[in-house]
Each structure stands twice: as structure tokens, then as C-alpha cells.
Design a protein around this motif. Structure first.
Motif, PDB file in Angstrom:
ATOM      1  N   PRO A 207       0.802  -1.230   0.000  1.00  0.00           N
ATOM      2  CA  PRO A 207       0.000   0.000   0.000  1.00  0.00           C
ATOM      3  C   PRO A 207       0.831   1.275   0.000  1.00  0.00           C
ATOM      4  O   PRO A 207       0.369   2.315  -0.478  1.00  0.00           O
ATOM      5  N   ASP A 208       2.073   1.200   0.512  1.00  0.00           N
ATOM      6  CA  ASP A 208       2.891   2.411   0.622  1.00  0.00           C
ATOM      7  C   ASP A 208       4.129   2.396  -0.254  1.00  0.00           C
ATOM      8  O   ASP A 208       5.016   3.230  -0.089  1.00  0.00           O
ATOM      9  N   GLY A 209       4.224   1.447  -1.194  1.00  0.00           N
ATOM     10  CA  GLY A 209       5.400   1.457  -2.048  1.00  0.00           C
ATOM     11  C   GLY A 209       5.479   0.297  -3.007  1.00  0.00           C
ATOM     12  O   GLY A 209       4.773  -0.715  -2.869  1.00  0.00           O
ATOM     13  N   LEU A 210       6.375   0.447  -3.996  1.00  0.00           N
ATOM     14  CA  LEU A 210       6.584  -0.539  -5.047  1.00  0.00           C
ATOM     15  C   LEU A 210       8.077  -0.804  -5.195  1.00  0.00           C
ATOM     16  O   LEU A 210       8.905   0.056  -4.874  1.00  0.00           O
ATOM     17  N   ALA A 211       8.411  -1.975  -5.682  1.00  0.00           N
ATOM     18  CA  ALA A 211       9.809  -2.285  -5.994  1.00  0.00           C
ATOM     19  C   ALA A 211       9.851  -3.227  -7.185  1.00  0.00           C
ATOM     20  O   ALA A 211       9.024  -4.139  -7.298  1.00  0.00           O
ATOM     21  N   LEU A 212      10.814  -3.004  -8.068  1.00  0.00           N
ATOM     22  CA  LEU A 212      11.002  -3.850  -9.242  1.00  0.00           C
ATOM     23  C   LEU A 212      12.399  -4.451  -9.194  1.00  0.00           C
ATOM     24  O   LEU A 212      13.389  -3.732  -9.006  1.00  0.00           O
ATOM     25  N   LEU A 213      12.478  -5.771  -9.365  1.00  0.00           N
ATOM     26  CA  LEU A 213      13.748  -6.492  -9.330  1.00  0.00           C
ATOM     27  C   LEU A 213      13.991  -7.220 -10.639  1.00  0.00           C
ATOM     28  O   LEU A 213      13.047  -7.611 -11.331  1.00  0.00           O
ATOM     29  N   ARG A 214      15.266  -7.429 -10.940  1.00  0.00           N
ATOM     30  CA  ARG A 214      15.682  -8.364 -11.975  1.00  0.00           C
ATOM     31  C   ARG A 214      16.275  -9.571 -11.263  1.00  0.00           C
ATOM     32  O   ARG A 214      17.183  -9.417 -10.434  1.00  0.00           O
ATOM     33  N   VAL A 215      15.752 -10.763 -11.541  1.00  0.00           N
ATOM     34  CA  VAL A 215      16.210 -11.960 -10.846  1.00  0.00           C
ATOM     35  C   VAL A 215      16.563 -13.047 -11.847  1.00  0.00           C
ATOM     36  O   VAL A 215      16.207 -12.982 -13.019  1.00  0.00           O
ATOM     37  N   GLY A 216      17.255 -14.075 -11.339  1.00  0.00           N
ATOM     38  CA  GLY A 216      17.579 -15.238 -12.143  1.00  0.00           C
ATOM     39  C   GLY A 216      18.855 -15.047 -12.941  1.00  0.00           C
ATOM     40  O   GLY A 216      19.717 -14.232 -12.623  1.00  0.00           O
ATOM     41  N   GLY A 217      18.960 -15.822 -14.004  1.00  0.00           N
ATOM     42  CA  GLY A 217      20.169 -15.801 -14.820  1.00  0.00           C
ATOM     43  C   GLY A 217      20.893 -17.127 -14.754  1.00  0.00           C
ATOM     44  O   GLY A 217      20.658 -17.951 -13.868  1.00  0.00           O
ATOM     45  N   TRP A 218      21.776 -17.350 -15.710  1.00  0.00           N
ATOM     46  CA  TRP A 218      22.537 -18.594 -15.776  1.00  0.00           C
ATOM     47  C   TRP A 218      23.971 -18.271 -16.184  1.00  0.00           C
ATOM     48  O   TRP A 218      24.199 -17.361 -16.984  1.00  0.00           O
ATOM     49  N   PRO A 219      24.963 -18.943 -15.603  1.00  0.00           N
ATOM     50  CA  PRO A 219      24.867 -20.092 -14.694  1.00  0.00           C
ATOM     51  C   PRO A 219      24.675 -19.709 -13.229  1.00  0.00           C
ATOM     52  O   PRO A 219      24.381 -20.556 -12.410  1.00  0.00           O
ATOM     53  N   THR A 220      24.861 -18.451 -12.892  1.00  0.00           N
ATOM     54  CA  THR A 220      24.695 -18.007 -11.502  1.00  0.00           C
ATOM     55  C   THR A 220      23.522 -17.049 -11.416  1.00  0.00           C
ATOM     56  O   THR A 220      23.503 -16.013 -12.091  1.00  0.00           O
ATOM     57  N   ALA A 221      22.542 -17.403 -10.589  1.00  0.00           N
ATOM     58  CA  ALA A 221      21.378 -16.539 -10.424  1.00  0.00           C
ATOM     59  C   ALA A 221      21.711 -15.383  -9.494  1.00  0.00           C
ATOM     60  O   ALA A 221      22.534 -15.497  -8.584  1.00  0.00           O
TER      61      ALA A 221
END
Length: 273
Positions: free
Chosen positions: A15-29
Motif C-alpha cells: 500500500p505504501d510502495g513498489l519495488a522492481l527487481l531483476r532476478v535469475g540468470g545462468w549459470p549463476t542466479a
């Protein structure tokens, strides 16, 4: 931005905020915070305007056509336990029981809510409802800005699903987020209730043991032999010598995102990276 194999976006909405992430990947997440945006809680159209601005900026940054998973703060949704009616044989029987239980708990029929559940005619199951208007907005913004909306889940459900293989039969499950502890109480293998409480400052293992005992009495089930906790729970809550009332396992060995803003931690819930 070119997407590497296995990468995706995760959006946390509170309700009081938003966040956007980039996750994952190969070979190291890995997990990287792309944006954190405060929102004036309760202000008309504040959440909608914040989402429009955040996703528009992400699209302009070259993130179109990326898979997007959304994690909703639990105070934006409704979570409850449903006991299937005796003799239930059709999906409509379970849906009706779910709606009636919603009305009993929250005082109105779920006309403006979209319900999902672990539907079962044999055992009590967990149901969740999110505001229809918010889900429709997310679907529209994803289409407008070219994101592939993969999933929308409450934080508690995302945490439960991510740790399903680690959980022991009959153990209670808990999620720590900020100063809130949410518990899934079980009666044997059957879900009995979902309970939420504020964690007081300096809460130690004695507080945890007393809290679990109180919740067991309120729900009408026996105290668990084990509690398994997800999220950044206090290290002192883990089982140690002399603690015999119940075992407590912290499912994360350490804080996976030290120093991160709370909304970014929300977005990361359930991610493998």
C-alpha cells in the motif's frame, strides 16, 4: 536491456510502495533492485499512478517482453482457511463454501475480489482473494507495456510455495516480513488457520514460544512440534540447547538481502535468486 537465459522481473506491491527487481540468470542466479518507488498509502489513485509510472519507465529502459511476476503485500489481500462441505463433489460446491467463509470472516460477499485456492474436497485448504480492480489494472498495464504477466501471488503464498519441498509434515509454517509474523497453523496434516501478528521490539525465543502457544489455543489445535520460518527471522528464534517446547527451523540460513528496502524484500519473496 538484453535478457539473459533464465532472467525475469519481479514486482512487489504494498500500500505504501513498489519495488522492481531483476532476478535469475545462468549459470549463476542473482537479484538486482531496479527501482523502488514510495506511494502515499490510502491516497486516491496513488497506487495506480505509481504502477503506471514504474512500468512505463521499465518499458522505456528496454525491459519489454520480459516475464513479470507480481508479489502482493498480504495487507492488500485476504487469506483464509476453508473446510470443504461434506459430500462436496463439484467445483461449484467448493467455490460456494469459499465465498460463504469469506463473507463470514470479512462481512461481505467477494463480489469485488478474485479468489484462488488450493481447491480440495477432502481436506481444509488455503484460499486467497485479491482486489479485482488491482488485478485488472496489472493485466492492462502488462499488455500496454509489453510485459508477460506470469503470476500474481500474495507474499505469504509465494513464500509457502517456494519452501514447499523443505517443509515437514505437520509442522507449522511462518513468514517474517518487517515487524509482522504470519503463521499457517496445522492440525496434523490439515491446515487449521492463517494467523498474523505484529512482532514487538526485541521479541526473543520466549516471546515466540508464548505466541505460538496462544495461537494454538485460539485456533483449537495442539502446539506444533516444529515451526519452520521463512524470511529474516531473528537468529535467536532458532532451536538451541534447552529449548524443548518445540523446534524452530529458519529456512534461510542468513538474510538473503541485507540492507535492502522492505518493498524490495517483498518483491524477492519466492524467487530462487
Amino acid at each position: 536491456m538484453r535478457r539473459k537465459f533464465g532472467q525475469s522481473l519481479r514486482l512487489g506491491i504494498a500500500p505504501d510502495g513498489l519495488a522492481l527487481l531483476r532476478v535469475g540468470g545462468w549459470p549463476t542466479a542473482s537479484a538486482v533492485v531496479l527501482a523502488v518507488q514510495p506511494v502515499e498509502a490510502g491516497a486516491p489513485d496513488a497506487l495506480e499512478n505509481g504502477l503506471r509510472a514504474l512500468l512505463s519507465a521499465a518499458a522505456e529502459d528496454g525491459l519489454r517482453r520480459w516475464p513479470l511476476t507480481v508479489v502482493l503485500a498480504d495487507d492488500l489481500v485476504r487469506l483464509w482457511q476453508v473446510a470443504p462441505p461434506q459430500g462436496a463433489s463439484r467445483p461449484g460446491d467448493l467455490q460456494a463454501a469459499c465465498a460463504l467463509r469469506f463473507q463470514s470472516l470479512f462481512g461481505a460477499m467477494p463480489a469485488n475480489w478474485r479468489i484462488s485456492a488450493d481447491w480440495s474436497a477432502r481436506a481444509p485448504f488455503l484460499a486467497a482473494a485479491a482486489p479485482e480492480a488491482l488485478l485488472a489494472l496489472l493485466e492492462a498495464l502488462a499488455r500496454e507495456h509489453g510485459f508477460y504477466l506470469v503470476e500474481v501471488a500474495p507474499q505469504f503464498v509465494a513464500a509457502m510455495n517456494a519452501t514447499r519441498r523443505q517443509r515437514r509434515p505437520g509442522a507449522w509454517f511462518g513468514l517474517v516480513h518487517g515487524d509482522v509474523l504470519s503463521l499457517a497453523a496445522y492440525d496434523g496434516a490439515a491446515l487449521a488457520a492463517v494467523r498474523t501478528a505484529v512482532i514487538p521490539p526485541g521479541a526473543d525465543r520466549e516471546w515466540l514460544e508464548a505466541h505460538v502457544a496462544r495461537e494454538a489455543l485460539r485456533v483449537g489445535v495442539g502446539r506444533p512440534e516444529r515451526l519452520q520460518l521463512s524470511g529474516p527471522a531473528p537468529r535467536g528464534w532458532a532451536s538451541s540447547a534447552g529449548r524443548l517446547k518445540f523446534a524452530c527451523t529458519l529456512l534461510e540460513d542468513e538474510d538473503p538481502a541485507p540492507g535492502w528496502p522492505l518493498h524490495a524484500v517483498l518483491a524477492r519473496t519466492g524467487a530462487k535468486a
